[in-house]
Design an enzyme around this catalytic site. Sequence first.
Site, short mmCIF file in Angstrom:
data_model
loop_
_atom_site.label_atom_id
_atom_site.label_comp_id
_atom_site.label_asym_id
_atom_site.label_seq_id
_atom_site.Cartn_x
_atom_site.Cartn_y
_atom_site.Cartn_z
NE ARG A 1 4.89 16.27 2.51
CZ ARG A 1 3.87 16.17 3.67
NH1 ARG A 1 2.80 15.75 3.31
NH2 ARG A 1 4.47 16.02 5.09
NE ARG B 1 4.42 12.04 6.10
CZ ARG B 1 4.03 11.19 6.32
NH1 ARG B 1 5.36 10.22 6.48
NH2 ARG B 1 3.04 10.28 6.09
CG MET C 1 -35.10 -18.13 13.48
SD MET C 1 -36.48 -19.19 12.27
CE MET C 1 -35.54 -20.37 11.53
CE1 TYR D 1 2.96 7.27 -5.83
CE2 TYR D 1 3.38 8.26 -8.66
CZ TYR D 1 3.11 8.64 -7.62
OH TYR D 1 3.40 9.46 -6.65
NE ARG E 1 -29.82 -27.43 8.77
CZ ARG E 1 -29.19 -27.65 9.37
NH1 ARG E 1 -28.17 -26.91 9.91
NH2 ARG E 1 -29.63 -28.91 9.81
CB SER F 1 1.23 12.47 -5.02
OG SER F 1 0.81 11.45 -3.58
CD GLU G 1 -1.83 18.20 0.51
OE1 GLU G 1 -1.79 17.35 2.08
OE2 GLU G 1 -0.71 19.07 0.85
CB CYS H 1 1.34 10.07 -0.70
SG CYS H 1 0.88 11.35 -0.65
N GLY I 1 -28.88 -11.31 13.84
CA GLY I 1 -30.25 -11.03 14.22
C GLY I 1 -30.75 -12.18 13.44
CG HIS J 1 2.41 12.91 15.73
ND1 HIS J 1 2.93 11.94 17.40
CD2 HIS J 1 2.25 13.68 14.80
CE1 HIS J 1 3.59 13.27 15.97
NE2 HIS J 1 3.91 13.21 15.23
N GLY K 1 -2.80 13.57 -1.20
CA GLY K 1 -2.37 13.19 0.07
C GLY K 1 -4.13 13.42 0.97
CB THR K 2 -6.30 10.12 0.53
OG1 THR K 2 -5.76 9.61 0.67
CG2 THR K 2 -6.55 9.82 -0.70
CG ASN K 3 -3.54 11.24 5.57
OD1 ASN K 3 -4.24 10.03 5.40
ND2 ASN K 3 -2.55 10.91 6.15
CG ASP K 4 -3.67 17.40 5.13
OD1 ASP K 4 -4.08 15.97 6.34
OD2 ASP K 4 -3.08 18.55 5.01
CE LYS L 1 -27.50 -22.48 6.77
NZ LYS L 1 -27.58 -23.02 8.06
NE ARG M 1 -19.79 -22.36 7.27
CZ ARG M 1 -20.36 -21.65 7.97
NH1 ARG M 1 -21.43 -21.10 7.59
NH2 ARG M 1 -19.65 -21.52 9.00
#
Lengths: 897, 897
Positions: free
Chosen positions: B631, B575, B108, B860, B97, B773, B754, B840, B106, B469, B775-778, B27, B353
């Site tokens: 895969r 898959r 003021m 990628y 202000r 690649s 993974e 992936c 939170g 799932h 496999g960031t889930n696992d 501000k 702003r």
Amino acid sequence: MAQKWVYGFGNGKADGKADMKNLLGGKGANLAEMSAIGLPVPPGFTVTTEVCTHFYANKQQYPDGLKAEVDKAMAAIEKSVGCNFGDAKNPLLVSVRSGARASMPGMMDTVLNLGLNDVTVEGLAKRANDERFAWDSYRRFITMYSDVVLGLERHDFEDVLDTYKRRHNLTSDTQIKADAWKSIVAEFKQIVKDKLKRDFPQDPQEQLWGAIGAVFQSWMTPRAVTYRQIHNIPAEWGTAVNVQAMVFGNMGDDCATGVAFTRDPSTGENFFYGEYLVNAQGEDVVAGIRTPQTLTIKAKEREGSKLPAMEEVMPDVFKQLNDVRHILEKHYRDMQDIEFTVQQSKLYMLQTRNGKRTAAAALKVACDMVAEGLITQDEAVLRVDASSLDQLLHPTLDPKAKKQVIAKGLPASPGAAQGKIVFTADEAEVWAKRGEQVLLVRVETSPEDIHGMHAAAGIITSRGGMTSHAAVVARGMGRPCVAGAGSLQIDTKGKTLKVGTVEAKEGDVLTIDGAAGEIILGAVPTVQAELSGDFAKLMGWADAARRMGVRANAETPEDAKTARHFGAEGIGLCRTEHMFFDPNRIQKVREMIFADDVEGRKKALAFLAPMQKADFKSIFKIMLGLPVTVRLLDPPLHEFLPHTDADIAAFAKTANIDDKRVRQRLSQLHEANPMLGHRGCRLGITYPEIYEMQVRAIFEAALEVAKEEGKTVTPEVMIPLIATRKELTILKTMTDRVAGEVGIKDYTVGTMIELPRAALMADDIAHDAAFFSFGTNDLTQTTLGLSRDDAGNFLPAYTDAGIYARDPFQTLDTQGVGQLIEMGLQKGRKTKPDLKVGICGEHGGDPDSIAFCEKTGLDYVSCSPFRVPVARLAAAQAALKSGTGKTVPMKKKAANG
Amino acid sequence: MAQKWVYGFGNGKADGKADMKNLLGGKGANLAEMSAIGLPVPPGFTVTTEVCTHFYANKQQYPDGLKAEVDKAMAAIEKSVGCNFGDAKNPLLVSVRSGARASMPGMMDTVLNLGLNDVTVEGLAKRANDERFAWDSYRRFITMYSDVVLGLERHDFEDVLDTYKRRHNLTSDTQIKADAWKSIVAEFKQIVKDKLKRDFPQDPQEQLWGAIGAVFQSWMTPRAVTYRQIHNIPAEWGTAVNVQAMVFGNMGDDCATGVAFTRDPSTGENFFYGEYLVNAQGEDVVAGIRTPQTLTIKAKEREGSKLPAMEEVMPDVFKQLNDVRHILEKHYRDMQDIEFTVQQSKLYMLQTRNGKRTAAAALKVACDMVAEGLITQDEAVLRVDASSLDQLLHPTLDPKAKKQVIAKGLPASPGAAQGKIVFTADEAEVWAKRGEQVLLVRVETSPEDIHGMHAAAGIITSRGGMTSHAAVVARGMGRPCVAGAGSLQIDTKGKTLKVGTVEAKEGDVLTIDGAAGEIILGAVPTVQAELSGDFAKLMGWADAARRMGVRANAETPEDAKTARHFGAEGIGLCRTEHMFFDPNRIQKVREMIFADDVEGRKKALAFLAPMQKADFKSIFKIMLGLPVTVRLLDPPLHEFLPHTDADIAAFAKTANIDDKRVRQRLSQLHEANPMLGHRGCRLGITYPEIYEMQVRAIFEAALEVAKEEGKTVTPEVMIPLIATRKELTILKTMTDRVAGEVGIKDYTVGTMIELPRAALMADDIAHDAAFFSFGTNDLTQTTLGLSRDDAGNFLPAYTDAGIYARDPFQTLDTQGVGQLIEMGLQKGRKTKPDLKVGICGEHGGDPDSIAFCEKTGLDYVSCSPFRVPVARLAAAQAALKSGTGKTVPMKKKAANG
């Protein structure tokens, strides 16, 4: 200077020596060493491992100059023994053997009598004045050479021999006369010609290079390659070739051949132990066609043998051999395994190496040799295989007793036990309470079976591997266990066990040998393990040498006592869930889980609190003066819940909860992957009242014991399954608050490092931790993505394929998991240089893993009570090997001693 | 030079400027900027964030010299406006202000009219010649100050006001006269005295420092602290305080106050959009007591409002405001959100702003501003929130339609869908085949439901989280999904769904809004998403700017087509298990699993092989010219098996296998932790014939398509769940052998990374891999030890406690898992500098995770087809931000453009 490809030995001299094993192989290096110290070794030479490496790096061509060096070395042998290679009248014969750094399956072993052909065999006959000997040697040579060099089938030759003996009603080769051997040799040569369309090679030079080439070729046999892959031996190491003048143990009754240990390899007694045969070649001793004879009169008497001892038959040569025994022990400063041949009353040494021995023998030899001034205490510590101590700590089956093994399983937890079989944990407890000794038989065990496993003398399962629940818990408790005995058909409802035609009912007596994985019908007497004075002595030396502390994983008074008895220096992992499984408490634990709100949970917890406190008090008392690390509740809550219909109904009735609601809650708590689920500190975050009750019980117990015993008790509170610093911050804040309320000042808070993220973020986490303890069981599971409970389906195939050299749950995967441990330790110490770091997985009792811990700089290892001596010894060995031991360096000590 | 604590602004000058947000807060910096460029800003000053930092670092003491600087700055205001703070006749009033770098809950907010007391209120009344105005201002001040500075309850004051109005039958504050305000003010002061036992502060200096102190105190309220923890805002940042001369929109009918956007924030149209109120203070506009009026006549007409527009009421001031609008847009080069006040026909700017906007508006504003020459194409790319694109790609409910929401669940997959409800996947398929549009209703879904999910227009579940799932698969397929609607009682057997008193039977029509998580009774009309020309334009600019490739996770022809339509540059994860779940094949798959030996398995596989080949052919054709990563089979075999009694019986009958054997095999294959079990490459190692069939199908398909289409097809074979190099070596050797047999040359073999161990050993593994690649889930599951399926029980509690700022399955845990990705990439490239590396997991479509991938240097990302545009934009933004973009640097471009 050009590279030297060939190292000669003989006549009290040698180009090489014992510490040149990398270049000369084990056999070649020791032949050189024996020759150099003046022992009677037939002259010979070693073609180095570098030739092998060159051979494979250069399209199987030998290096320039090798031929000349071999010719020169052969000439030296000729000069030394006074015969000539290929000479028609006075032919030199040689043996050709492989010799890598360590003996390796799949490698070519030996060709004896090389240099014989249709001409030299006559010369040999004349020189030895023994036609039969010469033709016997020739047929042996043709057989061996055809087998290992020409690639023919040995049995084709043996068939001829068998046919001859059958036709002539002969039982032994010694009955075959010279002329017969001649015709047999002719047949042998015909076999070679038929199979290979060429004659058996008559040119000794061709024979020699054929044999040398065969040794190098054998380095790349599939079996050798697989063995190397599994044992991580680089192909570049290569093998050496040893060519040596033949000496003959088969030239008559003043000839002999034998093998011996300089001490008794099973007891360790300082007693000359071995066997020999008169008029024989080395292979005959091993073949077992003739009964070998003892070396000493004392041995003959002990064994009740009727055959004369070497000491009687050829006392002079025996005396010479006995002298060699002492010289070798003094020289190598260890018990030796030797091979010798006596040719016309002259002794020749063909091999020496450190002898394999039992655990008991290793212990005794090491202690005796210290007493004899042969080795230092540190060396003694290094001489005993730490894993083998396990054999000494558990009762074993009386080796003299007869036994009917009905099934085999995995040797999951050592020791022998017998008892009446029962099929449920509850029965085990009931029977045990009325004084029966029982064996608990289960398809597999779960945490609900713990009380039954405690009550039983031993455990049998039909499913699960070396790291199944049954195996791990049994080892922890020191209960013998045979796990995964797949041939057992267990009918838990019918209370019977079937295997083949044998059926055993509840109450029938079985015996198990947990070290052998055997299940035996009836009771077999056992022998209690006696810990000798040598054991205490060696442990004392080990304790003096080691840097790391050794603690135990223990949670019952019984375990704690065992741990202290075996020298544990504290408890590194006191699990608290065991206390929840107690049959007197499980109902309340379940009610706590079923409570609708915090108040309901607190009510149930209030019932459990005094019991937990009493548990902790008893453990703090047993371990008085030593640190105790208590891990807060770890398993997912559903592990505590009833599962069978009967259990569910019983619980619902007692707790006065609707059956349906019980089932609903069970389904709510069900997890697809409990290992990665709502457990560990996640329980502490979501149900803070549970952890708060536990922490309060620990602190109150500590203060009360301190008051009663007049000694400070400093509990170490350990938070499991931390993945983020914030989890620890929240739970440490709670712990500190409770500590303030209870009024305890001496305590610390630390964490397990058992998730990869915890290791990766250890610098952050260390801000709130006084100590780290690597929980390598779970860390291995998560790092490898491998469930310990499920790996049994494919881990054996993996080990066979050499994917994991060893079960990663038994021996730490130092390459992978090890990186996370190093990272965790380094990052943790970066934040907090005085951070105490230990390990409390199963690996804490595994010598190779302990060596890794020493190298990495951990402060202590913690293992199951029965593994504590193993860990003490392994930690000492690791310290001595990496130079981090507390004692002075070995060499100095040796010089002083 | 001493530190400067106070920055003044006003009268066309300012000590600060817009880029000093760290020091002055958002501000303050913008007030300074507006002042400096000559816009009418009431004079004032900003107390810097460094004062806040000093305040907390020094036991809540202000720095030396602050008082003097504030006095000096107040004097400057006094001089500028010609009144004096606390002056009885001509009093200066100020607003106070808070102003942190970003607005924060939170904190003021505002105190207006500070400086009023019993004396100055009279002076104000006289000066304004408006007693009512003065006393109205005073009561406002007392209320605000008591609330935010003195910590009293606002409603205590409001109650007095309400009581007064009720008693006098008044409906609006404006109806209250001056005298009434006076008596109300007296009551207000009494409240303060009663509650605090002291008078309301009359000293303006005390008021000022009280308000400044309150701003700093509010920096440490629990709500602010929690917010900062969750958003990783360091406490050291601190907040600034803005003190500014009051201007009054409530001094009469030539006064007004208002808020506006420089363009329409919902459509993006270049149209002045805002509201104002005559004779009011700022809070009145927000409070909604009076109906605000439009700014322009056009807006008034559009909205059919009867109230006059500002353009009509005060045309001069409006013209001035409209000029300011253009000045601000040119200056800030972005759409602005402004606040203004008109005091006696004079315009004052109180705030500016960047304005928040919808996805559609963001897109239009960005494209328009490029056309207007305000910003560059790269800037336009950075202006659109990538995640928000999701809103544009799916059909949405017609906003004008009425709807009866019967239940709410998680917004698991965006888009709207309606259809007849069915309760099993099989029914869904049957109904869909006969042309019905259906919604599939399940308690939760499993891989066996895939065909039904495909057949359905949308999915509803009563259990499971954002990464269950159902949610993951639905997003992947682009099917709208509401997951975990816990209030639904689903009776699958009875084919009904109940919620409260509403019951729906099979065949009844429901509608779901997957973006809102709503389940609605009956059919609600939807509006198809139309992709504007702006969309294509922006995507084009994004593609020009990004470095990373964007691929899709797709395994059906339908998915592949969608992916290509949305601009995917290949398939990063195809898959192959989906193909096994097809109802025509599952029986054979099961027979394969039940086969007793390799031959039996091969027989069943021979049936499946041509089908897999046909699948691959169709995908290769759709993606012709683009890379496709296939895969090999990943899930544990038990996922394919029947589970219900009926299914088991049906399978046993068709396959002609004993029912008991089926159950036995089911129990054999059961796993405690399937996530860490016998799956991925472990299947390929133990049942090589399965992978061999798949590889052969891939290669044959590639060759056939290449022949048919006359274009090379280069399949990329991806091996899942590798933990050791050896696994990959074995499977790559098999793949190469099959390639030789099939006669294909253009193909590569790579692996998923993974498991933590794979990342740790990436240097070793890279020897055998052409690509990685992640496999960031696992990888997230194993690194955090967190089961995606089970985390729902405690992850919400974890997010609440700030342990994980965001669901680590949605946004990459860059601190922990990120380390492994960096390690894997660096180690892999160390061995193989040209190693192609992608990601992936679900994270491949998450903008923050994509930014991490860009920074780390991945080649990628691959995500579900409907996330492809999101990923293209996010990748471009990440490239531009980290300077790795393909285009020229922004500033240069701006200068050129």
